[in-house]
Design a protein around this motif. Structure first.
Motif, short mmCIF file in Angstrom:
data_model
loop_
_atom_site.label_atom_id
_atom_site.label_comp_id
_atom_site.label_asym_id
_atom_site.label_seq_id
_atom_site.Cartn_x
_atom_site.Cartn_y
_atom_site.Cartn_z
N ILE A 167 0.77 -1.27 0.12
CA ILE A 167 0.16 0.00 -0.09
C ILE A 167 0.75 1.35 -0.10
O ILE A 167 0.58 2.22 -0.64
CB ILE A 167 -1.03 0.00 1.02
N LEU A 168 2.03 1.20 0.83
CA LEU A 168 2.78 2.39 0.82
C LEU A 168 3.43 2.60 -0.62
O LEU A 168 3.74 3.76 -1.23
CB LEU A 168 4.12 2.12 1.83
N GLU A 169 3.66 1.28 -1.58
CA GLU A 169 4.37 1.63 -2.46
C GLU A 169 3.38 2.21 -3.61
O GLU A 169 3.65 3.23 -4.51
CB GLU A 169 4.58 0.07 -3.17
N LEU A 202 -8.12 -4.57 11.42
CA LEU A 202 -7.54 -4.40 10.16
C LEU A 202 -8.26 -3.67 9.32
O LEU A 202 -7.41 -2.74 8.64
CB LEU A 202 -7.62 -6.02 9.40
N ARG A 203 -9.48 -3.34 9.20
CA ARG A 203 -9.87 -2.29 8.34
C ARG A 203 -9.68 -1.02 8.63
O ARG A 203 -9.51 0.00 8.04
CB ARG A 203 -11.71 -2.51 8.27
N GLU A 255 -7.73 1.76 6.50
CA GLU A 255 -8.10 2.98 6.06
C GLU A 255 -7.31 4.20 6.49
O GLU A 255 -7.24 5.09 5.66
CB GLU A 255 -9.46 3.07 6.83
N SER A 256 -6.57 4.15 7.72
CA SER A 256 -5.63 5.01 8.00
C SER A 256 -4.50 5.19 6.97
O SER A 256 -3.93 6.45 6.85
CB SER A 256 -5.15 4.78 9.30
N PHE A 257 -4.15 4.02 6.30
CA PHE A 257 -2.82 4.05 5.38
C PHE A 257 -3.58 4.81 4.12
O PHE A 257 -2.52 5.47 3.32
CB PHE A 257 -2.54 2.72 5.07
N ILE A 304 -6.37 5.91 -3.64
CA ILE A 304 -6.48 4.43 -3.35
C ILE A 304 -8.05 4.13 -2.73
O ILE A 304 -8.14 4.75 -1.59
CB ILE A 304 -5.33 3.75 -2.86
N GLU A 305 -8.36 3.33 -3.25
CA GLU A 305 -9.94 2.78 -2.55
C GLU A 305 -9.59 1.10 -2.19
O GLU A 305 -9.32 0.41 -3.10
CB GLU A 305 -11.09 3.04 -3.43
N ILE A 306 -10.10 1.02 -1.13
CA ILE A 306 -10.29 -0.60 -0.71
C ILE A 306 -11.71 -1.05 -0.74
O ILE A 306 -12.47 -0.73 0.02
CB ILE A 306 -9.70 -0.72 0.96
#
Length: 409
Positions: free
Chosen positions: A302-304, A327-328, A332-334, A340-342
């Motif tokens: 996700i950071l990449e 986990l969610r 979401e904080s990241f 980006i959307e999860i």
């Protein structure tokens, strides 16, 4: 003469509740540009134009706007057959109006097979192509059910019905070609599942064909077809390794399982009856990515993506040993300051723990109809040797109910 073969647009399909109209619009705009730039003469759409039998107003708007652009282009003819997701009556409703624009729609099979054999003409009104436009053949169209039939009997009658239907339209096509007195190509169209066809998890096709029901072999298609344009399977592929029998595949990934596929459409060029095929790659209009692993691996990926300002839609599958109940929230904080959307998070560790607790927290919304049936078999301790026949019967009932719903629209 240049022909473009595409299928399985599934306009209106959502992904875990996320609407995708912008993607569909981008694809149709791109497709109309390809038709103009490549000087396409005939467009073939081999079924599943829409994702449901009752498409939304927005989905219909995209469809008809696209057809308007094609009519204004160099393309002389459009042939559209219905797929299993399409409502035959809905597609057929404007067929007479569209026919005046050289857009031919075949929503369902009829007693008069002549309607499925189209003779297309060039700018000088000379016949240049014959198309056997066969729509998705529903069980009731080609098989008479009888009491006491075995699974094998049903399979045999279904395959024989499909074979006979294609043989009949091919005979009509050859008669037309003989009457015309010119050696023009014959193209077959269809929307079905051929034996050995490739599918992927979550594409909505694999689940429909758990058993062998409705798998047809390449040999059923008549030899007079100079090209066979098929729809239904979302993976672009040849049939039986034949260069001129193809699934174009879906132009957009229908789920995260298809996200790594190179989508394409087929350009077929004829000189007399000899064809050559070229695949045209479809651009990615919305990046999808499945991120899986433990917390460290997921966080790094996700950071990449954040570092390159990605706007990807993600499916996150957590496979670590540590139980992470929030986990969610971490995810979401990241992504809070990114594009980006999860769309989905699957926490396998939590899921395993809940399953060990006898599925007390499991809801029907989390299961598909096949998983519910498997739970039922497990709950009643059905022996393994009895399960294949029960599963096949269940599959046939579901398919019949689904077809009844579509036909009723």
């Amino acid at each position: 003469m240049r022909i473009l073969h595409t299928s399985d647009w599934h306009i209106g399909r959502t992904l875990y509740g996320k609407k995708r109209y912008e993607e569909f619009e981008a694809f149709l705009n791109w497709l109309s540009d390809v038709i103009q730039q490549n000087k396409i003469d005939v467009l073939l759409v081999a079924g599943d134009v829409f994702d449901t039998s009752t498409p939304s107003n927005r989905a219909q708007e995209l469809y008809y706007r696209f057809l308007c652009r094609v009519v204004a282009s160099s393309c002389r003819h459009v042939v559209i057959v219905a797929g299993n997701h399409d409502s035959p009556s809905f597609l057929n409703a404007p067929k007479e109006l569209l026919k005046a624009l050289n857009i031919y729609v075949i929503g369902s099979t009829t007693e008069s097979l002549e309607e499925q054999v189209l003779v297309l003409k060039d700018d000088q009104n000379n016949p240049e192509l014959i198309v056997c436009a066969v729509p998705y053949l529903r069980d009731r169209d080609i098989r008479v059910a009888e009491a006491g039939e075995s699974i094998e009997d049903k399979e045999r009658k279904l395959i024989e019905g499909i074979r006979n239907h294609y043989a009949a339209v091919a005979d009509l096509a050859e008669q037309r070609r003989k009457e015309i007195g010119a050696n023009i190509p014959i193209i077959g169209m269809g929307h079905l599942f051929t034996a050995g066809g490739q599918t992927v998890d979550g594409d909505g096709v694999r689940e429909l064909y758990i058993g062998s029901l409705a798998h047809v072999k390449a040999e059923i298609f008549p030899s007079c077809f100079n090209y066979l344009a098929l729809g239904h399977l979302h993976v672009p592929q040849k049939v039986n390794n034949n260069e001129f029998m193809r699934y174009s595949g879906s132009p957009l990934p229908m789920g995260f399982g298809e996200s790594k596929q190179q989508k394409s459409i087929c350009q077929v060029e004829f000189t007399t009856t000899d064809a050559s095929v070229k695949l045209i790659k479809v651009p990615v209009f919305q990046k999808l990515e499945q991120v899986r692993g433990d917390w460290k691996e997921i966080k790094e990926r996700i950071l990449e993506l954040s570092a390159i300002n990605s706007n990807a839609w993600l499916e996150v599958i957590y496979e670590g040993d540590e139980v992470i109940s929030d986990l969610r929230e971490r995810m979401e904080s990241f992504i809070s300051d990114t594009e980006i959307e999860i769309l989905r998070i699957k926490n396998n560790k939590i899921a395993d723990r809940m399953l060990r607790q006898m599925n007390e927290e499991e809801t029907l919304e989390e299961l598909n109809v096949y998983e519910v049936f498997q739970r039922c078999l497990d709950a009643h301790n059905i022996p393994e040797e009895q399960r294949p026949e029960l599963t096949n019967a269940y599959q046939e009932i579901l398919l019949s109910l689904y077809e009844d719903d579509v036909q009723a629209e």
